[in-house]
Design a protein around this motif. Structure first.
Motif, short mmCIF file in Angstrom:
data_model
loop_
_atom_site.label_atom_id
_atom_site.label_comp_id
_atom_site.label_asym_id
_atom_site.label_seq_id
_atom_site.Cartn_x
_atom_site.Cartn_y
_atom_site.Cartn_z
N CYS A 177 1.00 -1.14 -0.25
CA CYS A 177 0.03 0.00 0.04
C CYS A 177 0.51 1.45 0.13
CB CYS A 177 -0.97 -0.27 1.56
SG CYS A 177 -2.41 -1.44 0.78
N GLN A 178 1.73 1.64 0.71
CA GLN A 178 2.54 2.93 0.88
C GLN A 178 3.35 2.31 -0.71
OE1 GLN A 178 5.76 0.96 4.11
NE2 GLN A 178 4.26 2.13 5.86
N ARG A 183 3.27 6.07 -5.66
CA ARG A 183 3.32 6.55 -7.23
C ARG A 183 2.31 6.70 -7.20
NH1 ARG A 183 3.58 0.52 -9.27
NH2 ARG A 183 3.26 1.18 -11.52
N ILE A 184 0.66 7.43 -6.88
CA ILE A 184 -0.26 8.33 -7.25
C ILE A 184 0.07 8.95 -8.64
CG2 ILE A 184 -0.79 9.10 -5.31
CD1 ILE A 184 -4.21 8.35 -5.69
N PRO A 185 -0.50 9.59 -9.13
CA PRO A 185 -0.04 10.68 -10.26
C PRO A 185 -1.01 11.43 -9.45
CG PRO A 185 -1.18 8.79 -10.94
CD PRO A 185 -0.80 8.41 -10.09
N SER A 186 -0.72 12.78 -9.42
CA SER A 186 -1.26 13.61 -9.72
C SER A 186 -2.33 13.69 -10.13
CB SER A 186 -0.27 14.95 -9.67
OG SER A 186 -1.50 16.12 -9.89
N ALA A 187 -3.93 13.52 -9.24
CA ALA A 187 -5.16 14.21 -10.30
C ALA A 187 -5.49 15.30 -10.72
CB ALA A 187 -5.94 13.60 -9.56
N GLY A 188 -5.15 16.44 -10.60
CA GLY A 188 -4.79 17.87 -11.58
C GLY A 188 -4.29 18.15 -12.76
N PRO A 189 -5.19 18.45 -12.76
CA PRO A 189 -6.94 19.26 -12.79
C PRO A 189 -7.61 17.79 -12.97
CG PRO A 189 -5.59 19.84 -15.26
CD PRO A 189 -4.53 19.24 -14.90
N TYR A 190 -9.02 18.58 -12.47
CA TYR A 190 -10.20 17.81 -12.62
C TYR A 190 -10.42 17.98 -14.06
CZ TYR A 190 -7.99 17.70 -7.56
OH TYR A 190 -7.66 17.88 -6.45
N MET A 249 -5.08 9.75 -28.13
CA MET A 249 -5.70 10.38 -26.60
C MET A 249 -4.30 11.22 -26.15
SD MET A 249 -8.72 7.35 -25.50
CE MET A 249 -8.32 8.92 -24.08
N PRO A 250 -4.20 12.07 -25.54
CA PRO A 250 -3.25 12.07 -24.46
C PRO A 250 -2.65 10.78 -23.59
CG PRO A 250 -4.94 14.28 -24.45
CD PRO A 250 -5.31 12.56 -25.52
N SER A 251 -1.66 10.84 -23.60
CA SER A 251 -0.62 9.80 -22.90
C SER A 251 -0.56 9.96 -21.25
CB SER A 251 0.25 8.83 -23.47
OG SER A 251 0.81 7.92 -22.99
N TYR A 252 -1.08 8.85 -20.81
CA TYR A 252 -0.86 8.88 -19.20
C TYR A 252 -1.09 7.47 -19.14
CZ TYR A 252 -2.84 13.84 -18.86
OH TYR A 252 -3.12 15.02 -19.28
N GLU A 253 0.37 7.10 -19.53
CA GLU A 253 0.67 5.06 -19.46
C GLU A 253 1.52 5.41 -18.03
OE1 GLU A 253 0.54 2.00 -20.29
OE2 GLU A 253 0.29 3.56 -21.87
N GLU A 254 2.19 6.15 -17.52
CA GLU A 254 2.91 5.94 -15.77
C GLU A 254 1.48 5.30 -15.03
OE1 GLU A 254 5.58 8.08 -14.03
OE2 GLU A 254 6.81 8.19 -15.80
N PHE A 262 -2.87 -1.41 -8.79
CA PHE A 262 -3.62 -1.11 -8.13
C PHE A 262 -4.51 -1.94 -8.04
CE2 PHE A 262 -7.57 0.77 -7.06
CZ PHE A 262 -7.46 1.31 -5.26
N TYR A 263 -5.38 -2.05 -9.20
CA TYR A 263 -6.31 -2.80 -9.57
C TYR A 263 -6.57 -3.98 -9.14
CZ TYR A 263 -11.08 -4.67 -11.15
OH TYR A 263 -12.35 -4.87 -11.72
N ALA A 264 -5.28 -5.33 -9.70
CA ALA A 264 -4.53 -6.65 -9.39
C ALA A 264 -5.01 -6.41 -8.20
CB ALA A 264 -3.29 -6.34 -10.35
N LEU A 265 -4.29 -5.96 -7.42
CA LEU A 265 -4.10 -5.97 -5.60
C LEU A 265 -5.23 -5.78 -4.62
CD1 LEU A 265 -0.78 -3.88 -4.53
CD2 LEU A 265 -1.07 -6.41 -4.99
N SER A 266 -5.98 -5.14 -5.38
CA SER A 266 -7.54 -5.18 -5.36
C SER A 266 -8.12 -6.11 -4.77
CB SER A 266 -8.48 -3.75 -5.87
OG SER A 266 -8.61 -4.57 -6.99
N LYS A 267 -7.88 -7.30 -5.54
CA LYS A 267 -8.33 -8.51 -5.23
C LYS A 267 -7.75 -9.53 -4.40
CE LYS A 267 -11.03 -7.12 -8.49
NZ LYS A 267 -12.59 -6.87 -8.36
N TYR A 268 -6.80 -9.06 -3.93
CA TYR A 268 -6.08 -10.07 -2.72
C TYR A 268 -7.39 -10.57 -1.59
CZ TYR A 268 -2.38 -10.99 0.47
OH TYR A 268 -1.51 -11.27 2.08
N PRO A 269 -6.98 -11.67 -1.20
CA PRO A 269 -5.55 -12.12 -1.40
C PRO A 269 -5.95 -13.13 -2.92
CG PRO A 269 -6.76 -13.90 -0.38
CD PRO A 269 -7.69 -12.54 -0.96
N ASN A 270 -6.84 -12.98 -4.10
CA ASN A 270 -7.29 -13.69 -4.70
C ASN A 270 -6.04 -12.65 -6.35
OD1 ASN A 270 -8.48 -15.80 -3.94
ND2 ASN A 270 -10.54 -14.54 -4.24
#
Length: 285
Positions: A177-178, A183-190, A249-254, A262-270
């Motif tokens: 989680c840490q 790594r979470i990218p800045s969300a702005g501008p919303y 589209m404008p790329s936000y690959e990172e 994140f989504y893969a780990l949200s299924k933990y422990p499966n």
């Protein structure tokens, strides 16, 4: 005797006793909602009046602020039994998923570029908070995978966004989680975001984009979310479509790589292979 249709009460016996052939058709249904075709010119949507139910507000907003081809609203209303109806003019054409297999590479490229050009108009529509129209919460089971149909926000910072997202990681090891939080990218501008550019929602006619449908859960999301969720393919052809769309589209690959972990780990422990690889990498640091 056959049981009557739950939607219209019609039976095969009644059909056999008259010459009436209905041109009112239920062509889509999921969860608590249905979509009816009324002849050749109108579409009627019925659903509960519970959120997310912002489509009419979003469509009117888009008509005032963009040139994106969206449905024309004829009427909307609530019933006392908690049902909501929206009548729109039909966007004539065919859904992209029905013609994809017969299109040439050049035709597919043309539709992807047209779609991206229209969606680019959303990039200038910003809000001081992550929210739906008129200060309502956001709804997204992919950005907030801790439950379907749950409200989130409005949110005003990356910290608040992470707190909502992290609710899906309650059982995940703290070190993972840490690492994700770092790594979470800045969300702005919303930025105003469609959020579901699946091939079912893209209408085409005579080789051109004719309309973009299904704006009910759109709102002001992280600037990277449209690109990221355009990587969620619902089947092989939809994945092909979205892969092509992202090229324009404008790329936000990172950001997309962050969200995939994140989504893969949200299924933990499966965990899938990606989630397992992420945890193995942490253990060897």
């Amino acid at each position: 005797m056959a049981a009557p249709c739950a939607a219209c009460s019609w039976t095969s016996e009644r059909q056999g006793s008259c010459r009436y052939d209905s041109h009112v058709k239920l062509f889509y249904g999921v969860s608590d909602r249905g979509v009816w075709s009324l002849g050749s010119n109108f579409i009627l949507k019925e659903r509960s009046n519970n959120p997310p139910n912002f489509e009419a507000k979003n469509i009117r907003f888009l008509r005032e602020n963009t040139t994106i081809p969206v449905p024309t609203i004829v009427e909307e209303w609530d019933e006392q039994n908690g049902r909501y109806f929206m009548l729109t003019k039909r966007i004539h054409g065919e859904a992209l998923n029905t013609v994809w297999a017969t299109m040439s590479a050049a035709e597919k490229e043309h539709i992807a570029k047209q779609t991206a050009d229209y969606i680019f108009q959303l990039r200038r529509l910003h809000s001081p908070r992550l929210q739906s129209m008129e200060g309502q919460p956001l709804y997204s089971a992919f950005l907030f995978p801790n439950g379907y149909g749950l409200p989130h926000g409005p949110l005003s910072s990356d910290d608040e966004l992470w707190a909502e997202m992290a609710a899906a990681l309650k059982s995940v090891p703290e070190k993972a989680c840490q690492r994700l939080r770092e790594r979470i990218p800045s969300a702005g501008p919303y930025t105003f975001t469609h959020g579901d550019l699946t091939n079912v929602n893209i209408m085409v006619k005579d080789g051109n984009l004719a309309g973009i449908l299904d704006w009910e859960a759109s709102g002001y999301f992280p600037v990277w979310w449209e690109f990221t969720c355009a990587g969620i393919g619902l089947g092989q052809e939809d994945q092909e479509w979205k892969t092509l769309l992202r090229e324009h589209m404008p790329s936000y690959e990172e950001a997309r790589e962050f969200w995939l972990d994140f989504y893969a780990l949200s299924k933990y422990p499966n965990l899938n292979e990606r989630g397992e690889a992420f945890l193995r990498e942490l253990l060897h640091e």
